[in-house]
Design an enzyme around this catalytic site. Structure first.
Site, PDB file in Angstrom:
ATOM      1  N   ARG A 166      31.872  40.699  36.728  1.00  0.00           N
ATOM      2  CA  ARG A 166      31.998  39.244  36.749  1.00  0.00           C
ATOM      3  C   ARG A 166      30.776  38.607  37.412  1.00  0.00           C
ATOM      4  NH1 ARG A 166      35.029  41.193  33.972  1.00  0.00           N
ATOM      5  NH2 ARG A 166      37.277  40.877  33.765  1.00  0.00           N
ATOM      6  N   SER A 237      41.780  33.386  34.801  1.00  0.00           N
ATOM      7  CA  SER A 237      41.954  34.227  35.991  1.00  0.00           C
ATOM      8  C   SER A 237      41.173  33.620  37.148  1.00  0.00           C
ATOM      9  CB  SER A 237      41.470  35.644  35.709  1.00  0.00           C
ATOM     10  OG  SER A 237      42.235  36.232  34.681  1.00  0.00           O
ATOM     11  N   GLU A 332      36.863  33.543  41.012  1.00  0.00           N
ATOM     12  CA  GLU A 332      35.965  33.682  39.862  1.00  0.00           C
ATOM     13  C   GLU A 332      35.273  32.360  39.497  1.00  0.00           C
ATOM     14  OE1 GLU A 332      36.832  35.618  36.256  1.00  0.00           O
ATOM     15  OE2 GLU A 332      38.135  37.132  37.140  1.00  0.00           O
TER      16      GLU A 332
END
Length: 337
Positions: A166, A237, A332
């Protein structure tokens, strides 16, 4: 200047959380030439710049200073390299899921595990989006950028993008690059990835070899677990799955036998949703924001929520997981400003 700027422009429809946010100035970028025009305007005005695509991984404040620019560069070029290998070059403003679906319809495979992820193509390398055993870095050949520091357009190959979990060079050097196009190496021969448990268990042996079956299962699973931003505001998410050492994993597994985790190059990747759920957060609400009742990894805007409320909720979850498991959760989405 051909660019059309809009003053005090609402961004509510341009962030999937649906937060009320107003840009001091807003402009759409439809070509590389307009990027150079925008850069000239930034040097003249001294304004800060926020670049947005589909707004799917973004947490905005109520007032956004300076200029907000939305990339809408389109285009899809398909080049057959050999009997199987295909190079697909996409404009950064193309919709991600629509692209995945279109390529699958054309018999071009490799992105099916990444179906139904919200956002645009240009945002995919920044976050190194991933799902169901595949990360987009596994498919990217190169990324074309406009470098704000060097004031030029050039390509960065996969290695130069410095992808991580990520993460990427583009995320770490936020504000330096504008992604114009992305080149992918895909295939006309199915080579499905079904090692991820939800796919492995739901697909028959024959279906595991069929990219269309994988695509359908991914879409069904995501729709079952993740809310549609058109129906309820969310940024997908919200927390990264934390990676811990083998020793920490064994300690946690001994204390919590049901712990969900997967081997990772650096140790073990814990399922952040499991940690949050088992701290009792699934379905809970704080003010006008809350935790989705079917997926604890997703924080939602229940209507009238704002960044301050979301930050308080996220902070409470992080503190609870830290106290319970000794594990740090990292968000995130990008928070701006």
């Amino acid at each position: 200047m051909s660019l059309e700027f809009h003053d005090l422009f609402s961004l509510k429809a341009m962030n999937t959380l649906g937060f009320d946010a107003v840009a001091e100035r807003f402009v759409q970028i439809q070509s590389p030439g307009e990027v150079e025009e925008l850069h000239a305007e930034l040097k003249r005005s001294g304004d800060p710049l926020l670049l947005i695509g589909g707004g799917s991984n973004l947490v905005l404040a109520a007032q956004i200073p300076g200029i907000v620019a939305q990339l809408t560069i389109r285009g899809c070029e398909i080049e057959t390299m050999d009997q199987d290998l295909v190079r697909v070059t996409l404009g950064g403003g193309e919709n991600w899921h629509a692209t995945v679906s279109s390529l699958l319809d054309q018999g071009i495979y490799g992105l099916e595990n990444l179906a139904l992820i919200p956002g645009n193509v240009g945002a995919a390398p920044v976050q190194n989006i991933g799902a169901y055993g595949v990360e987009v870095k596994d498919r990217i050949e190169a990324v074309e950028v406009y470098d704000w520091q060097e004031e030029r357009v050039y390509w960065l190959d996969n290695q130069a993008c410095e992808f991580g979990y990520r993460d990427s060079r583009f995320k770490r050097e936020g504000g330096r690059y504008l992604i114009l196009r992305v080149s992918f190496l895909l295939s006309r021969t199915p080579a499905t990835v079904t090692t991820y448990a939800p796919l492995n268990t739901e697909l028959s042996p024959n279906e595991q070899k069929d990219p269309r079956a994988v695509y359908r299962t991914v879409c069904r699973t995501r729709r079952d677990k993740l809310p549609d931003p058109e129906q309820i505001g969310n940024a997908g998410s919200f927390f990264k799955n934390p990676v811990v050492s083998q020793a920490d994993y064994e300690r946690l597994k001994a204390a919590y036998p049901g712990l969900v985790a997967y081997p990772d190059r650096a140790g073990f990747k814990l399922a952040a949703g499991w940690l949050i759920d088992h701290c009792g957060w699934k379905g809970r609400q704080m003010g006008n924001v809350g935790v989705h009742d079917r997926q604890a990894l997703v924080l939602v805007n229940l209507g009238g929520g704002d960044r301050g409320q979301l930050e308080r909720l996220a902070g409470a979850i992080q503190a609870d997981v830290r106290e319970t498991y000794g594990v740090e959760l990292e968000p995130e989405p990008k928070f701006y400003p």
